[in-house]
Design an enzyme around this catalytic site. Structure first.
Site, PDB file in Angstrom:
ATOM      1  N   HIS A 106      52.953  32.873  29.647  1.00 31.92           N
ATOM      2  CA  HIS A 106      52.494  34.001  28.834  1.00 31.92           C
ATOM      3  C   HIS A 106      51.017  33.784  28.503  1.00 31.92           C
ATOM      4  O   HIS A 106      50.393  32.824  28.990  1.00 31.92           O
ATOM      5  CB  HIS A 106      53.353  34.138  27.571  1.00 31.92           C
ATOM      6  CG  HIS A 106      53.483  32.861  26.775  1.00 31.92           C
ATOM      7  ND1 HIS A 106      52.408  32.236  26.206  1.00 31.92           N
ATOM      8  CD2 HIS A 106      54.560  32.093  26.493  1.00 31.92           C
ATOM      9  CE1 HIS A 106      52.813  31.147  25.581  1.00 31.92           C
ATOM     10  NE2 HIS A 106      54.118  31.028  25.749  1.00 31.92           N
ATOM     11  N   HIS A 153      49.725  30.276  27.663  1.00 30.97           N
ATOM     12  CA  HIS A 153      49.442  29.379  28.789  1.00 30.97           C
ATOM     13  C   HIS A 153      48.116  29.750  29.446  1.00 30.97           C
ATOM     14  O   HIS A 153      47.352  28.886  29.866  1.00 30.97           O
ATOM     15  CB  HIS A 153      50.546  29.466  29.847  1.00 30.97           C
ATOM     16  CG  HIS A 153      51.894  29.046  29.345  1.00 30.97           C
ATOM     17  ND1 HIS A 153      52.878  29.947  29.025  1.00 30.97           N
ATOM     18  CD2 HIS A 153      52.418  27.815  29.097  1.00 30.97           C
ATOM     19  CE1 HIS A 153      53.971  29.289  28.618  1.00 30.97           C
ATOM     20  NE2 HIS A 153      53.705  28.005  28.646  1.00 30.97           N
ATOM     21  N   LYS A 204      50.163  24.930  19.388  1.00 27.47           N
ATOM     22  CA  LYS A 204      51.472  25.456  18.973  1.00 27.47           C
ATOM     23  C   LYS A 204      52.502  24.339  18.813  1.00 27.47           C
ATOM     24  O   LYS A 204      53.219  24.272  17.824  1.00 27.47           O
ATOM     25  CB  LYS A 204      51.933  26.484  20.012  1.00 27.47           C
ATOM     26  CG  LYS A 204      53.360  26.936  19.866  1.00 27.47           C
ATOM     27  CD  LYS A 204      53.486  28.067  18.908  1.00 27.47           C
ATOM     28  CE  LYS A 204      54.897  28.610  18.820  1.00 27.47           C
ATOM     29  NZ  LYS A 204      55.853  28.158  19.782  1.00 27.47           N
ATOM     30  N   ASP A 205      52.587  23.479  19.827  1.00 27.44           N
ATOM     31  CA  ASP A 205      53.516  22.345  19.748  1.00 27.44           C
ATOM     32  C   ASP A 205      52.764  21.154  19.167  1.00 27.44           C
ATOM     33  O   ASP A 205      52.422  20.194  19.867  1.00 27.44           O
ATOM     34  CB  ASP A 205      54.081  22.035  21.135  1.00 27.44           C
ATOM     35  CG  ASP A 205      54.990  23.146  21.632  1.00 27.44           C
ATOM     36  OD1 ASP A 205      55.912  23.514  20.880  1.00 27.44           O
ATOM     37  OD2 ASP A 205      54.767  23.661  22.744  1.00 27.44           O
TER      38      ASP A 205
END
EC number: 6.3.2.1
Lengths: 285, 285
Positions: free
Chosen positions: A40, A43, A153-154
């Site tokens: 998405h 990435h 995000k992670d």
């Protein structure tokens, strides 16, 4: 014969380690983006960052079984290589191996991610980060990139990858790429595909609680007070089952100290059957 | 000005990771020999093998604290860099870091060597192989050699390094170099320096038992019978306290199967206060 100018970038798609190594350039900087596919705009942000800073861009697309526990969504995780390749745009090498290629046998020597991996995401997924670090170590060792790009995000994964690279002296710079959000504020995630329209609205509670925490911190709230704002905001939200909502040191993922200048708000919650995470830097003003 | 011919090889001795990486050549094959110093003819064999097969030879000299348990000989382990450098001869780069350089902090992400590391050498030294693999991973990642040379003497270490390289996809060929023995048969070891003249004689029981096992196997003994010959020969020796004496599969260090064609005899014993190990391939004829 004069070779025609390349009108369209040609991506070299390889599926074996041997082909990957042979495809790597002998000179020039290499940037790596590791993905599990289901690509998405988030990435794409990683790829764009890699493209800007490196002569060669390598993207791996691999749904790593080692980071899924039994009962998790390994089997149903979206896989569509053709669509992923289209979304990728201008990259040089795509490494899309099979499970047999990546793990010709159950690995005997393992990366042990340590105590941090037992908390937060690791609490509900006790084998997750060991599996993540194993595959990240493997692909970093295969590609030997100058830079590898991971999404903010992670955040816990990012912190653990940085710790591994330091503790194993891997010669790769780990670059954090900011979270990409929809206009609504929802952080992009492959798992957003599982959300109904109603659930997408409920999911906004995650970013909402983080923004509330950021504002409280900026307005002078202490780390403890900020954490209270964060967790109460998320607990109060309808249709959201909170897993955790806390403020940590972004490098160590330990509880942030009382006199810290900066912290990272991290939240995880289930919206319907879908577990979502989000995070935001907070500055104590 | 014409540069004079180099009459004597000039070794570049570096102590930091940064200097090491800068000293590495941009092209040509690199061979690595990892040592803890206290060099002897056995190490020289490793260096000679590396010299033959590579354009650049890198030797690390580092007494790795992580592989010693409290009460072991970390503090008394012989250290003499000047003497080691003389013994090394023609190598290109020597990496001799401090503990602070290698481990700026206690490592959080660790290499877990798995079940094999709990047996044989790992039984008496439960944290040993984890420490070995951590430092081997670090130096392999720093040097990125084409080939790394390990002595067959430390057979279990060799098997574990090979397993790690496979499971973490490190792009280095691990080359095993045969055991170097004194004329008496005693396998060279830095720890032989601890032996009195009498103990050196007693220590010959190790190689003696392995030779007996090899002969028995060649003469038709089964793996079980061969193991009996090995352990009985060593148990019968005077002044030797046997730790283990067995026949294993050299790759897995699991008990060798009944119909195996090849096995590895492995022995460990204390002679006085000094613990010695040795091993020998046996072929079942």
């Amino acid at each position: 014969m004069v070779e025609g100018r390349r009108l369209k970038p040609v991506t070299n798609v390889v599926s074996t380690k041997k082909e990957l190594i042979e495809a790597l350039p002998l000179t020039g900087s290499v940037g790596l983006v590791m993905t599990m596919g289901a690509l998405h705009a988030g990435h794409r942000q990683l790829v764009d960052a890699a493209r800007k800073e490196n002569e060669t861009v390598v993207v791996s697309i691999y749904v790593n079984p080692l980071q899924f526990a039994p009962g998790e969504d390994f089997d149903t995780y979206p896989r569509n290589l053709a669509q992923d390749l289209e979304l990728l745009g201008d990259v040089d090498i795509v490494f899309a191996p099979t499970d047999e290629e990546m793990y010709p046998r159950e690995p005997l020597v393992r990366v042990n991610p340590g105590e941090v991996a037992t908390r937060f995401e690791g609490k509900t997924r006790p084998t997750h980060f060991a599996g993540v670090l194993q595959v990240v170590a493997k692909v970093l060792n295969l590609v030997r990139p100058d830079r590898a790009y991971f999404g903010q995000k992670d955040a816990q994964q990012l912190a653990l990858v940085r710790t591994m690279v330091a503790d194993l002296d891997m010669r790769t710079n780990i670059v954090a790429v900011p979270i990409v959000r929809e206009e609504s504020g929802l952080a992009l995630s492959s798992r957003n595909a599982y959300l109904s329209t109603e659930e997408r609205n409920l999911a906004l509670a995650l970013v909402g609680s983080l923004r509330a925490a950021r504002e409280a911190a900026a307005a002078g709230a202490s780390p403890e007070e900020t954490e209270k704002v964060l967790s109460e905001a998320l607990e109060a939200a309808e249709g959201v089952a909170v897993d955790y909502a806390t403020i940590v040191n972004p490098d160590t993922f330990q509880r942030v100290s009382s006199n810290a200048k900066q912290g990272l708000g991290i939240v995880a919650a289930r919206v319907g059957p879908t577990r979502l995470i989000d995070n935001m830097e907070v500055t104590f003003g």
